[in-house]
Design a protein around this motif. Structure first.
Motif, PDB file in Angstrom:
ATOM      1  N   GLY A  33       7.893 -11.076  14.856  1.00 52.65           N
ATOM      2  CA  GLY A  33       7.335  -9.926  15.566  1.00 52.65           C
ATOM      3  C   GLY A  33       5.915 -10.183  16.039  1.00 52.65           C
ATOM      4  O   GLY A  33       5.521  -9.774  17.139  1.00 52.65           O
ATOM      5  N   ILE A  34       5.140 -10.883  15.218  1.00 47.43           N
ATOM      6  CA  ILE A  34       3.781 -11.271  15.622  1.00 47.43           C
ATOM      7  C   ILE A  34       3.867 -12.209  16.827  1.00 47.43           C
ATOM      8  O   ILE A  34       3.152 -12.033  17.815  1.00 47.43           O
ATOM      9  CB  ILE A  34       3.034 -11.936  14.441  1.00 47.43           C
ATOM     10  N   TYR A  35       4.748 -13.197  16.738  1.00 47.67           N
ATOM     11  CA  TYR A  35       4.923 -14.167  17.823  1.00 47.67           C
ATOM     12  C   TYR A  35       5.306 -13.470  19.136  1.00 47.67           C
ATOM     13  O   TYR A  35       4.797 -13.791  20.198  1.00 47.67           O
ATOM     14  CB  TYR A  35       5.984 -15.204  17.425  1.00 47.67           C
ATOM     15  N   GLU A  75       5.144  -7.880  19.177  1.00 50.01           N
ATOM     16  CA  GLU A  75       5.676  -6.560  18.832  1.00 50.01           C
ATOM     17  C   GLU A  75       5.096  -6.028  17.526  1.00 50.01           C
ATOM     18  O   GLU A  75       5.049  -4.824  17.314  1.00 50.01           O
ATOM     19  CB  GLU A  75       7.200  -6.626  18.721  1.00 50.01           C
ATOM     20  N   THR A  76       4.684  -6.908  16.631  1.00 49.20           N
ATOM     21  CA  THR A  76       4.150  -6.511  15.339  1.00 49.20           C
ATOM     22  C   THR A  76       2.635  -6.656  15.377  1.00 49.20           C
ATOM     23  O   THR A  76       2.120  -7.700  15.749  1.00 49.20           O
ATOM     24  CB  THR A  76       4.738  -7.398  14.219  1.00 49.20           C
ATOM     25  N   LYS A  77       1.942  -5.591  15.006  1.00 47.06           N
ATOM     26  CA  LYS A  77       0.486  -5.575  15.039  1.00 47.06           C
ATOM     27  C   LYS A  77      -0.047  -5.276  13.633  1.00 47.06           C
ATOM     28  O   LYS A  77      -0.231  -4.132  13.258  1.00 47.06           O
ATOM     29  CB  LYS A  77      -0.020  -4.498  16.003  1.00 47.06           C
ATOM     30  N   PRO A  78      -0.284  -6.315  12.838  1.00 43.38           N
ATOM     31  CA  PRO A  78      -0.764  -6.076  11.476  1.00 43.38           C
ATOM     32  C   PRO A  78      -2.175  -5.502  11.462  1.00 43.38           C
ATOM     33  O   PRO A  78      -2.982  -5.790  12.348  1.00 43.38           O
ATOM     34  CB  PRO A  78      -0.741  -7.472  10.841  1.00 43.38           C
ATOM     35  N   ASP A 107       5.527  -0.911  15.106  1.00 45.00           N
ATOM     36  CA  ASP A 107       4.619  -2.048  14.893  1.00 45.00           C
ATOM     37  C   ASP A 107       4.879  -2.783  13.580  1.00 45.00           C
ATOM     38  O   ASP A 107       4.270  -3.809  13.322  1.00 45.00           O
ATOM     39  CB  ASP A 107       3.153  -1.581  14.898  1.00 45.00           C
ATOM     40  N   GLU A 108       5.738  -2.246  12.751  1.00 47.99           N
ATOM     41  CA  GLU A 108       6.068  -2.855  11.459  1.00 47.99           C
ATOM     42  C   GLU A 108       7.572  -3.062  11.377  1.00 47.99           C
ATOM     43  O   GLU A 108       8.337  -2.130  11.605  1.00 47.99           O
ATOM     44  CB  GLU A 108       5.651  -1.937  10.294  1.00 47.99           C
ATOM     45  N   PRO A 109       8.031  -4.286  11.040  1.00 48.43           N
ATOM     46  CA  PRO A 109       9.471  -4.500  10.879  1.00 48.43           C
ATOM     47  C   PRO A 109       9.985  -3.853   9.582  1.00 48.43           C
ATOM     48  O   PRO A 109       9.443  -4.095   8.514  1.00 48.43           O
ATOM     49  CB  PRO A 109       9.613  -6.018  10.804  1.00 48.43           C
ATOM     50  N   ILE A 110      11.001  -3.041   9.718  1.00 49.79           N
ATOM     51  CA  ILE A 110      11.608  -2.402   8.534  1.00 49.79           C
ATOM     52  C   ILE A 110      12.136  -3.464   7.572  1.00 49.79           C
ATOM     53  O   ILE A 110      11.980  -3.345   6.353  1.00 49.79           O
ATOM     54  CB  ILE A 110      12.753  -1.448   8.946  1.00 49.79           C
TER      55      ILE A 110
END
Length: 194
Positions: A26-28, A31-34, A139-142
């Protein structure tokens, strides 16, 4: 350490890699924003918890926390570089309080106090990511949080010595990841995927 504990420890490590794979993907994909605050504190406290568990004979039960620590540090670095940029006053407060508790443990040199403080710090550090996920649940993968729950169950079954020092943090992580999973499941139907 029994063969069964080693097997459960190995399963927890494999689940650790599987749990973080969607997060890294997701980071790649962007889509994911920690949230860097949460992940940096988690990296520090999982490192403390890992060494506390090892010192109290957790054996293979500590392996999952070791893998978690390594992933948290990597995600924290990315989070500060390209992750969630919105930082509220409550984010700053929980970040500063979380970091301020660490020297208290270092001054006392008490492993039981260390684990208790790690549990408190980790819970506080969850706030920025939890708050962000209420508004931005995509923004967080379940799967990362859901698989982590199972990972911590196997880590508990792999413990060579079950004590407050070895088990308390695993229980807290299981609860926090379970709550995050539930939050994402509940919030996603109400927020359109970006």
């Amino acid at each position: 350490m029994t063969d069964q504990q080693q097997l459960f420890g190995l399963i927890s490590v494999i689940l650790g890699f599987i749990a973080y794979a969607p997060y890294w993907y997701g980071i790649y994909k962007g889509e994911t924003k920690p949230h860097g605050f949460s992940w940096m504190v988690w990296a520090l406290v999982t490192g403390i918890a890992y060494f506390a568990q090892v010192s109290d004979g957790a054996g293979a039960g500590a392996w999952a926390i070791g893998i978690t620590c390594i992933n948290c540090f990597g995600i924290a670095m990315y989070g500060f570089w390209r992750g969630e940029k919105e930082r509220t006053r409550s984010d700053w407060i929980t970040f500063i309080v979380s970091l301020a508790i660490i020297p208290i443990w270092l001054l006392t040199d008490n492993v039981i106090l260390a684990v208790a403080l790690v549990c408190i710090i980790d819970s506080l550090a969850t706030w920025p990511t939890f708050r962000k996920s209420i508004m931005k649940p995509w923004d967080e993968p379940i799967s990362t949080h859901g698989i982590a729950v199972v990972k911590y169950v196997f880590a508990m079954m792999a413990l060579g010595n079950v004590s407050f020092v070895t088990a308390a943090y695993l229980v807290v992580l299981l609860i926090l990841d379970g709550l995050m999973t539930l939050l994402l499941i509940v919030r996603r139907p109400h927020i359109a995927k970006p």
